[in-house]
Structure formats: C-alpha cells, structure tokens
Design a protein around this motif. Structure first.
Motif, PDB file in Angstrom:
ATOM      1  N   LEU A  42       0.829  -1.200   0.000  1.00 24.03           N
ATOM      2  CA  LEU A  42       0.000   0.000   0.000  1.00 24.03           C
ATOM      3  C   LEU A  42       0.864   1.252   0.000  1.00 24.03           C
ATOM      4  CD1 LEU A  42      -2.668   1.473   0.184  1.00 24.03           C
ATOM      5  CD2 LEU A  42      -2.660   1.103   2.662  1.00 24.03           C
ATOM      6  N   ALA A  43       1.956   1.238   0.759  1.00 25.45           N
ATOM      7  CA  ALA A  43       2.851   2.393   0.800  1.00 25.45           C
ATOM      8  C   ALA A  43       3.425   2.695  -0.577  1.00 25.45           C
ATOM      9  CB  ALA A  43       3.976   2.145   1.806  1.00 25.45           C
ATOM     10  N   GLU A  44       3.774   1.651  -1.317  1.00 28.97           N
ATOM     11  CA  GLU A  44       4.315   1.866  -2.662  1.00 28.97           C
ATOM     12  C   GLU A  44       3.280   2.495  -3.575  1.00 28.97           C
ATOM     13  OE1 GLU A  44       6.231  -0.646  -6.395  1.00 28.97           O
ATOM     14  OE2 GLU A  44       6.500  -1.403  -4.349  1.00 28.97           O
ATOM     15  N   ALA A  45       2.049   2.001  -3.517  1.00 30.93           N
ATOM     16  CA  ALA A  45       0.990   2.564  -4.351  1.00 30.93           C
ATOM     17  C   ALA A  45       0.702   4.012  -3.954  1.00 30.93           C
ATOM     18  CB  ALA A  45      -0.276   1.724  -4.238  1.00 30.93           C
ATOM     19  N   ALA A  46       0.687   4.286  -2.648  1.00 29.88           N
ATOM     20  CA  ALA A  46       0.431   5.648  -2.182  1.00 29.88           C
ATOM     21  C   ALA A  46       1.523   6.596  -2.643  1.00 29.88           C
ATOM     22  CB  ALA A  46       0.322   5.661  -0.658  1.00 29.88           C
ATOM     23  N   ALA A  47       2.768   6.128  -2.618  1.00 33.36           N
ATOM     24  CA  ALA A  47       3.889   6.962  -3.049  1.00 33.36           C
ATOM     25  C   ALA A  47       3.828   7.275  -4.537  1.00 33.36           C
ATOM     26  CB  ALA A  47       5.212   6.281  -2.705  1.00 33.36           C
ATOM     27  N   SER A  48       3.106   6.456  -5.285  1.00 29.34           N
ATOM     28  CA  SER A  48       3.018   6.654  -6.734  1.00 29.34           C
ATOM     29  C   SER A  48       1.987   7.706  -7.128  1.00 29.34           C
ATOM     30  CB  SER A  48       2.666   5.326  -7.426  1.00 29.34           C
ATOM     31  OG  SER A  48       1.286   5.018  -7.264  1.00 29.34           O
ATOM     32  N   THR A  50       1.658  10.797  -6.693  1.00 27.21           N
ATOM     33  CA  THR A  50       2.122  12.109  -7.151  1.00 27.21           C
ATOM     34  C   THR A  50       2.995  11.991  -8.396  1.00 27.21           C
ATOM     35  OG1 THR A  50       3.821  11.911  -5.417  1.00 27.21           O
ATOM     36  CG2 THR A  50       1.951  13.357  -4.968  1.00 27.21           C
ATOM     37  N   GLY A  51       2.987  10.812  -9.024  1.00 31.23           N
ATOM     38  CA  GLY A  51       3.681  10.626 -10.294  1.00 31.23           C
ATOM     39  C   GLY A  51       5.188  10.512 -10.189  1.00 31.23           C
ATOM     40  N   GLN A  52       5.678  10.109  -9.019  1.00 35.30           N
ATOM     41  CA  GLN A  52       7.127   9.990  -8.840  1.00 35.30           C
ATOM     42  C   GLN A  52       7.710   8.834  -9.645  1.00 35.30           C
ATOM     43  OE1 GLN A  52       8.620  10.963  -4.645  1.00 35.30           O
ATOM     44  NE2 GLN A  52       6.698   9.909  -4.223  1.00 35.30           N
ATOM     45  N   ASP A  53       8.973   8.986 -10.005  1.00 31.76           N
ATOM     46  CA  ASP A  53       9.724   7.907 -10.637  1.00 31.76           C
ATOM     47  C   ASP A  53       9.949   6.804  -9.605  1.00 31.76           C
ATOM     48  OD1 ASP A  53      11.723   6.951 -12.838  1.00 31.76           O
ATOM     49  OD2 ASP A  53      12.896   6.941 -10.990  1.00 31.76           O
ATOM     50  N   PHE A  54       9.973   5.546 -10.065  1.00 28.71           N
ATOM     51  CA  PHE A  54      10.103   4.427  -9.142  1.00 28.71           C
ATOM     52  C   PHE A  54      11.401   4.491  -8.352  1.00 28.71           C
ATOM     53  CE2 PHE A  54      11.627   0.064  -8.268  1.00 28.71           C
ATOM     54  CZ  PHE A  54      10.627  -0.332  -7.390  1.00 28.71           C
ATOM     55  N   LEU A  55      12.530   4.562  -9.041  1.00 27.74           N
ATOM     56  CA  LEU A  55      13.827   4.492  -8.359  1.00 27.74           C
ATOM     57  C   LEU A  55      14.163   5.750  -7.572  1.00 27.74           C
ATOM     58  CD1 LEU A  55      16.003   2.721 -11.081  1.00 27.74           C
ATOM     59  CD2 LEU A  55      15.232   1.745  -8.918  1.00 27.74           C
ATOM     60  N   ASP A  56      13.852   6.904  -8.129  1.00 26.83           N
ATOM     61  CA  ASP A  56      14.260   8.154  -7.506  1.00 26.83           C
ATOM     62  C   ASP A  56      13.233   8.734  -6.548  1.00 26.83           C
ATOM     63  OD1 ASP A  56      16.639   8.096  -8.961  1.00 26.83           O
ATOM     64  OD2 ASP A  56      15.740   9.143 -10.665  1.00 26.83           O
ATOM     65  N   GLY A  57      11.982   8.271  -6.634  1.00 24.05           N
ATOM     66  CA  GLY A  57      10.941   8.837  -5.796  1.00 24.05           C
ATOM     67  C   GLY A  57      10.247   7.838  -4.905  1.00 24.05           C
ATOM     68  N   ILE A  58       9.693   6.789  -5.510  1.00 23.19           N
ATOM     69  CA  ILE A  58       8.922   5.805  -4.747  1.00 23.19           C
ATOM     70  C   ILE A  58       9.809   5.011  -3.796  1.00 23.19           C
ATOM     71  CG2 ILE A  58       7.535   3.708  -4.939  1.00 23.19           C
ATOM     72  CD1 ILE A  58       6.383   4.836  -7.543  1.00 23.19           C
ATOM     73  N   SER A 142     -12.373   6.262  -4.518  1.00 16.27           N
ATOM     74  CA  SER A 142     -13.031   7.530  -4.214  1.00 16.27           C
ATOM     75  C   SER A 142     -12.182   8.435  -3.309  1.00 16.27           C
ATOM     76  CB  SER A 142     -14.386   7.276  -3.544  1.00 16.27           C
ATOM     77  OG  SER A 142     -14.226   6.583  -2.323  1.00 16.27           O
ATOM     78  N   ILE A 143     -11.051   7.930  -2.828  1.00 15.82           N
ATOM     79  CA  ILE A 143     -10.158   8.749  -2.008  1.00 15.82           C
ATOM     80  C   ILE A 143      -9.529   9.833  -2.884  1.00 15.82           C
ATOM     81  CG2 ILE A 143      -8.033   8.760  -0.647  1.00 15.82           C
ATOM     82  CD1 ILE A 143      -8.660   5.834   0.112  1.00 15.82           C
ATOM     83  N   ALA A 144      -9.582  11.065  -2.435  1.00 15.11           N
ATOM     84  CA  ALA A 144      -8.996  12.164  -3.207  1.00 15.11           C
ATOM     85  C   ALA A 144      -7.516  11.894  -3.437  1.00 15.11           C
ATOM     86  CB  ALA A 144      -9.178  13.480  -2.463  1.00 15.11           C
ATOM     87  N   GLY A 145      -7.101  11.967  -4.696  1.00 15.60           N
ATOM     88  CA  GLY A 145      -5.706  11.700  -5.029  1.00 15.60           C
ATOM     89  C   GLY A 145      -5.492  10.348  -5.674  1.00 15.60           C
ATOM     90  N   VAL A 146      -6.499   9.460  -5.601  1.00 18.75           N
ATOM     91  CA  VAL A 146      -6.395   8.150  -6.247  1.00 18.75           C
ATOM     92  C   VAL A 146      -7.083   8.230  -7.607  1.00 18.75           C
ATOM     93  CG1 VAL A 146      -7.028   5.709  -6.153  1.00 18.75           C
ATOM     94  CG2 VAL A 146      -6.372   6.904  -4.060  1.00 18.75           C
ATOM     95  N   GLY A 147      -6.307   8.067  -8.659  1.00 20.09           N
ATOM     96  CA  GLY A 147      -6.854   8.036 -10.002  1.00 20.09           C
ATOM     97  C   GLY A 147      -6.777   6.635 -10.564  1.00 20.09           C
ATOM     98  N   PRO A 148      -7.205   6.437 -11.804  1.00 13.97           N
ATOM     99  CA  PRO A 148      -7.167   5.101 -12.404  1.00 13.97           C
ATOM    100  C   PRO A 148      -5.781   4.460 -12.393  1.00 13.97           C
ATOM    101  CG  PRO A 148      -8.539   6.544 -13.717  1.00 13.97           C
ATOM    102  CD  PRO A 148      -7.868   7.413 -12.689  1.00 13.97           C
ATOM    103  N   SER A 149      -4.728   5.244 -12.587  1.00 10.81           N
ATOM    104  CA  SER A 149      -3.382   4.662 -12.644  1.00 10.81           C
ATOM    105  C   SER A 149      -2.950   4.097 -11.296  1.00 10.81           C
ATOM    106  CB  SER A 149      -2.365   5.708 -13.114  1.00 10.81           C
ATOM    107  OG  SER A 149      -2.595   6.073 -14.454  1.00 10.81           O
TER     108      SER A 149
END
Length: 249
Positions: A42-48, A50-58, A142-149
């Motif tokens: 869940l933490a990994e999905a939440a970190a994603s 804001t559109g962060q890069d996997f290696l440098d952000g997530i 329906s949580i604000a900030g969660v889109g289809p991706s």
C-alpha cells in the motif's frame, strides 16, 4: 488474417527477448522488493500517486517509511497504519507530499475495516473484486488523489491481472493501433486505455499484466531496467536486517 493473428504479429517485435512472463509473475507472486507485506504494498501505491519515478521517488519514500515505522515496530498492520495522523512528523519526513500520506492512511482505514482477518487477504480480496470502470465509486478509488493509474497499480501490487493507463502503455497501444487497418483501440481517456489493453489481451496470447510489462520494457532505458531488477533482488526486510546486523557487529 484474423484480428488475433494480426495483433500477435504486431506484438512480436515487442515480445522478442523480453522476459514478460517473469516480469508479470514478479507481481503475481510478490517477488519484488516489498515482498508480500501488505502495508508496504500500500505504501508503494500511495507513493506513486504524485507521479514519482520508481527508483528516484517511490523507493526512497517507502524505504524511509519502512525504517521509521515498520522495521522499528510501530506499524505492523493496516489498523496500526490507520491510527496514524497525516501530520505525524515522521510520516511527513518519509513521504513529504500530503497527498501521498492522506491516500496511505485513508486506504489503510478502508482495509482495516474489511471482514478479512489477515491484512494481505483483505488487500487481495479488495483488488480482486474492484471494478476499475467504476473506480470512483470504490472505497479506495473515491479517495482524493487516487486516479485510475494508482488504483490499477495497487491492484497489480496485490497480484491482480490488470493493466495501467500510464504513458508507456498508451505509447504501445497507439503504436499497435497505427499498424492495424481497423481496431477499437482508443487512448483518449484512462478508462478507454484500460479497455484497449484488455482488448489486446483478448486478441493475443498475452495477459493484461504481461502487456503492461511489455510496454514498460519498451519505454525504459536498459540501464534503468537493470537498476530496477537489482532493487528487487534484495527484499526491503532483508536489507533492513543486514543493516541492523552491521550496526551490531
């Protein structure tokens, strides 16, 4: 030539030399750096979100969260996670973006309130039942900030066979559409992109998750692919145990 034969022929150059089945199995069988820890998934999905890069952000965000909350014991379940406050200083230091923290905690509350006793069972049951075409009506979607991706990413992390409407997937679908005389492929919206990926999986030997991985491979630099593979070779808990052993030694 039938449509499935045509799609298969068009996909062949993308498939050649790509370990797509293994890449997909890494998700299905939790053979990734977070293993099968539902809190870290869940933490990994939440970190994603804001559109962060996997290696440098997530990866850095989840690693900081793991060190501050999971490795040290305060968070061992969705219930523990749900009890945190969004303004928690250590949580803010780990994730930074308020959006990531809010998605993490609100989704944890959803899963903590499910009937399943085991947290991984709760995550998998939700992911298996969730309807991406009605994601806005879903308690997580329906949580604000969660889109289809990010919705689809969390389902993939839970081991579900599905595809994300991300730029790499859009590029692959558009390229295939350009080569087909006619098709229903359409990437104008996120949901149409997902539907198009599902159509490709129906008309080819490849699953939706495998097509997602083919798209990622085609869009990713070889050096980055190797770096991602190396990151997944050492589970985050193993790295933490090794670090603790070094400190004690």
């Amino acid at each position: 030539m039938s449509s499935d034969q045509t799609v298969r022929a068009i996909l062949e150059p993308y498939v050649d030399g790509v370990p797509y089945a293994e890449l997909a199995a890494d998700f299905r069988e939790y053979r990734r750096w977070t293993g099968d820890d539902p809190v870290l998934l869940l933490a990994e999905a939440a970190a994603s979100t804001t559109g962060q890069d996997f290696l440098d952000g997530i990866v850095p965000a989840v690693a900081r969260f793991h060190e501050a909350f999971v490795a040290t014991g305060p968070v061992d379940s969705f219930a523990d996670l749900a009890a945190l406050e969004c303004e928690d200083e250590a949580l803010a230091a780990a994730f930074g973006a308020e959006r990531n923290r809010r998605v993490l905690l609100e989704a944890a509350r959803v899963f903590a309130n499910r009937a399943e006793i085991d947290d991984l069972d709760a995550l998998v049951a939700w992911a298996s039942e969730a309807n991406h075409y009605r994601y806005a009506d879903d308690p997580v979607g329906s949580i604000a900030g969660v889109g289809p991706s990010s919705f689809q990413y969390l389902r993939q992390l839970a081991g579900v066979e599905t595809i994300r409407p991300v730029p790499a997937v859009i590029a692959l679908i558009d390229a295939i559409d350009d080569e087909l005389a006619s098709s229903p492929l359409d990437t104008a919206t996120d949901l149409r992109t997902i539907a198009s990926g599902e159509w490709l999986s129906i008309t080819s030997p490849y699953t939706a998750l495998e097509i997602d991985r083919l798209a990622w491979w085609a869009a990713t630099d070889p050096d980055e692919r190797e770096a991602v593979a190396r990151r997944h070779e050492t589970p985050i808990d193993a790295a933490a145990r090794s670090s603790s052993a070094d400190l004690r030694g």
